[in-house]
Design a protein around this motif. Sequence first.
Motif, PDB file in Angstrom:
ATOM      1  N   LEU A 198       2.082 -12.074  18.323  1.00 33.38           N
ATOM      2  CA  LEU A 198       2.101 -11.778  19.754  1.00 33.38           C
ATOM      3  C   LEU A 198       3.410 -12.218  20.395  1.00 33.38           C
ATOM      4  O   LEU A 198       3.992 -11.489  21.191  1.00 33.38           O
ATOM      5  CB  LEU A 198       0.918 -12.450  20.460  1.00 33.38           C
ATOM      6  N   HIS A 199       3.875 -13.412  20.047  1.00 31.09           N
ATOM      7  CA  HIS A 199       5.153 -13.903  20.587  1.00 31.09           C
ATOM      8  C   HIS A 199       6.296 -12.968  20.188  1.00 31.09           C
ATOM      9  O   HIS A 199       7.163 -12.657  21.010  1.00 31.09           O
ATOM     10  CB  HIS A 199       5.425 -15.329  20.106  1.00 31.09           C
ATOM     11  N   ALA A 200       6.293 -12.515  18.928  1.00 27.47           N
ATOM     12  CA  ALA A 200       7.349 -11.603  18.466  1.00 27.47           C
ATOM     13  C   ALA A 200       7.268 -10.261  19.200  1.00 27.47           C
ATOM     14  O   ALA A 200       8.291  -9.695  19.586  1.00 27.47           O
ATOM     15  CB  ALA A 200       7.227 -11.394  16.958  1.00 27.47           C
ATOM     16  N   LEU A 201       6.057  -9.772  19.421  1.00 28.29           N
ATOM     17  CA  LEU A 201       5.878  -8.504  20.124  1.00 28.29           C
ATOM     18  C   LEU A 201       6.380  -8.596  21.564  1.00 28.29           C
ATOM     19  O   LEU A 201       7.053  -7.702  22.060  1.00 28.29           O
ATOM     20  CB  LEU A 201       4.400  -8.104  20.092  1.00 28.29           C
ATOM     21  N   VAL A 202       6.072  -9.706  22.226  1.00 34.56           N
ATOM     22  CA  VAL A 202       6.530  -9.911  23.606  1.00 34.56           C
ATOM     23  C   VAL A 202       8.054 -10.021  23.650  1.00 34.56           C
ATOM     24  O   VAL A 202       8.705  -9.412  24.496  1.00 34.56           O
ATOM     25  CB  VAL A 202       5.857 -11.154  24.235  1.00 34.56           C
ATOM     26  N   ASP A 203       8.623 -10.795  22.726  1.00 30.78           N
ATOM     27  CA  ASP A 203      10.083 -10.939  22.690  1.00 30.78           C
ATOM     28  C   ASP A 203      10.779  -9.603  22.438  1.00 30.78           C
ATOM     29  O   ASP A 203      11.833  -9.329  23.005  1.00 30.78           O
ATOM     30  CB  ASP A 203      10.507 -11.947  21.616  1.00 30.78           C
ATOM     31  N   ASP A 204      10.193  -8.767  21.587  1.00 30.86           N
ATOM     32  CA  ASP A 204      10.776  -7.445  21.317  1.00 30.86           C
ATOM     33  C   ASP A 204      10.675  -6.522  22.521  1.00 30.86           C
ATOM     34  O   ASP A 204      11.542  -5.675  22.735  1.00 30.86           O
ATOM     35  CB  ASP A 204      10.094  -6.791  20.113  1.00 30.86           C
ATOM     36  N   THR A 205       9.601  -6.661  23.290  1.00 30.03           N
ATOM     37  CA  THR A 205       9.398  -5.796  24.451  1.00 30.03           C
ATOM     38  C   THR A 205      10.383  -6.109  25.566  1.00 30.03           C
ATOM     39  O   THR A 205      10.908  -5.219  26.214  1.00 30.03           O
ATOM     40  CB  THR A 205       7.953  -5.926  24.970  1.00 30.03           C
ATOM     41  N   PHE A 206      10.631  -7.386  25.795  1.00 30.52           N
ATOM     42  CA  PHE A 206      11.576  -7.790  26.834  1.00 30.52           C
ATOM     43  C   PHE A 206      12.957  -7.898  26.207  1.00 30.52           C
ATOM     44  O   PHE A 206      13.266  -8.845  25.503  1.00 30.52           O
ATOM     45  CB  PHE A 206      11.175  -9.149  27.428  1.00 30.52           C
ATOM     46  N   GLY A 207      13.794  -6.917  26.442  1.00 28.85           N
ATOM     47  CA  GLY A 207      15.148  -6.936  25.895  1.00 28.85           C
ATOM     48  C   GLY A 207      15.974  -8.060  26.515  1.00 28.85           C
ATOM     49  O   GLY A 207      15.799  -8.417  27.679  1.00 28.85           O
ATOM     50  N   LYS A 208      16.861  -8.616  25.747  1.00 32.93           N
ATOM     51  CA  LYS A 208      17.686  -9.735  26.222  1.00 32.93           C
ATOM     52  C   LYS A 208      18.745  -9.288  27.229  1.00 32.93           C
ATOM     53  O   LYS A 208      19.258 -10.087  27.991  1.00 32.93           O
ATOM     54  CB  LYS A 208      18.359 -10.438  25.042  1.00 32.93           C
ATOM     55  N   LEU A 209      19.065  -8.000  27.245  1.00 34.53           N
ATOM     56  CA  LEU A 209      20.076  -7.511  28.171  1.00 34.53           C
ATOM     57  C   LEU A 209      19.557  -7.498  29.613  1.00 34.53           C
ATOM     58  O   LEU A 209      20.251  -7.946  30.528  1.00 34.53           O
ATOM     59  CB  LEU A 209      20.529  -6.104  27.766  1.00 34.53           C
ATOM     60  N   GLU A 244      14.643 -15.283  29.646  1.00 33.99           N
ATOM     61  CA  GLU A 244      13.471 -16.150  29.543  1.00 33.99           C
ATOM     62  C   GLU A 244      13.697 -17.376  30.427  1.00 33.99           C
ATOM     63  O   GLU A 244      14.767 -17.990  30.392  1.00 33.99           O
ATOM     64  CB  GLU A 244      13.232 -16.570  28.097  1.00 33.99           C
ATOM     65  N   ILE A 245      12.699 -17.709  31.231  1.00 33.42           N
ATOM     66  CA  ILE A 245      12.805 -18.821  32.175  1.00 33.42           C
ATOM     67  C   ILE A 245      11.536 -19.665  32.108  1.00 33.42           C
ATOM     68  O   ILE A 245      10.563 -19.307  31.446  1.00 33.42           O
ATOM     69  CB  ILE A 245      13.015 -18.311  33.626  1.00 33.42           C
ATOM     70  N   ASP A 246      11.540 -20.794  32.805  1.00 31.27           N
ATOM     71  CA  ASP A 246      10.338 -21.607  32.954  1.00 31.27           C
ATOM     72  C   ASP A 246       9.453 -20.987  34.017  1.00 31.27           C
ATOM     73  O   ASP A 246       9.947 -20.401  34.984  1.00 31.27           O
ATOM     74  CB  ASP A 246      10.693 -23.040  33.359  1.00 31.27           C
ATOM     75  N   GLU A 268       2.841 -19.065  29.441  1.00 30.67           N
ATOM     76  CA  GLU A 268       3.387 -19.592  28.198  1.00 30.67           C
ATOM     77  C   GLU A 268       4.760 -18.976  27.919  1.00 30.67           C
ATOM     78  O   GLU A 268       5.664 -19.636  27.416  1.00 30.67           O
ATOM     79  CB  GLU A 268       2.419 -19.271  27.059  1.00 30.67           C
ATOM     80  N   LEU A 269       4.906 -17.700  28.256  1.00 29.45           N
ATOM     81  CA  LEU A 269       6.192 -17.008  28.191  1.00 29.45           C
ATOM     82  C   LEU A 269       6.470 -16.414  29.569  1.00 29.45           C
ATOM     83  O   LEU A 269       5.572 -15.844  30.196  1.00 29.45           O
ATOM     84  CB  LEU A 269       6.160 -15.890  27.148  1.00 29.45           C
ATOM     85  N   ASN A 270       7.692 -16.562  30.051  1.00 21.57           N
ATOM     86  CA  ASN A 270       8.072 -16.078  31.380  1.00 21.57           C
ATOM     87  C   ASN A 270       9.431 -15.414  31.294  1.00 21.57           C
ATOM     88  O   ASN A 270      10.368 -15.993  30.743  1.00 21.57           O
ATOM     89  CB  ASN A 270       8.131 -17.246  32.371  1.00 21.57           C
ATOM     90  N   PHE A 271       9.523 -14.219  31.844  1.00 20.63           N
ATOM     91  CA  PHE A 271      10.772 -13.466  31.817  1.00 20.63           C
ATOM     92  C   PHE A 271      11.105 -12.970  33.215  1.00 20.63           C
ATOM     93  O   PHE A 271      10.244 -12.439  33.909  1.00 20.63           O
ATOM     94  CB  PHE A 271      10.644 -12.255  30.881  1.00 20.63           C
ATOM     95  N   ARG A 272      12.364 -13.158  33.613  1.00 23.10           N
ATOM     96  CA  ARG A 272      12.824 -12.651  34.910  1.00 23.10           C
ATOM     97  C   ARG A 272      13.793 -11.504  34.680  1.00 23.10           C
ATOM     98  O   ARG A 272      14.695 -11.586  33.852  1.00 23.10           O
ATOM     99  CB  ARG A 272      13.500 -13.738  35.728  1.00 23.10           C
TER     100      ARG A 272
END
Length: 126
Positions: free
Chosen positions: A43-54, A58-60, A64-68
């Motif tokens: 699940l963590h890998a799937l979420v990380d793949d969905t939210f592109g780093k560009l 990832e923030i606090d 458990e996982l937060n993306f802005r």
Amino acid sequence: MDGSSVLLVFVLIIGVALGVNIWLTIIAKREYETVTSLSLPRLHALVDDTFGKLLWEEIDGPGELNFRRRSVTGRGATISIAFETAPDNKIAVGAWMSAWTSRYGLVVSSGWWMSKKIIRKIDQAV
């Protein structure tokens, strides 16, 4: 067209635009949930793949996982994802927009649709 017809068309266009914005704000603030048999690392890998780093950082935050969402104006939405183990060894996943910018009570942050998208991707990965 006379002046009153032009005014009526203008008022109708403004009314429709306001209605659409209110509807989108209600959808944007909704929390989406699913229960899955996928493992927590998957699940963590799937979420990380969905939210592109560009476009996402990832923030606090409250999940458990937060993306802005990155944006020039700094008004990107924050999407939070929480995981909870269910009694039947499945994992309940919740995704919601935990921070946003609003103007006149309407959401103006970009990226709010990702909470629904991540739940859909989890459901499809099973």
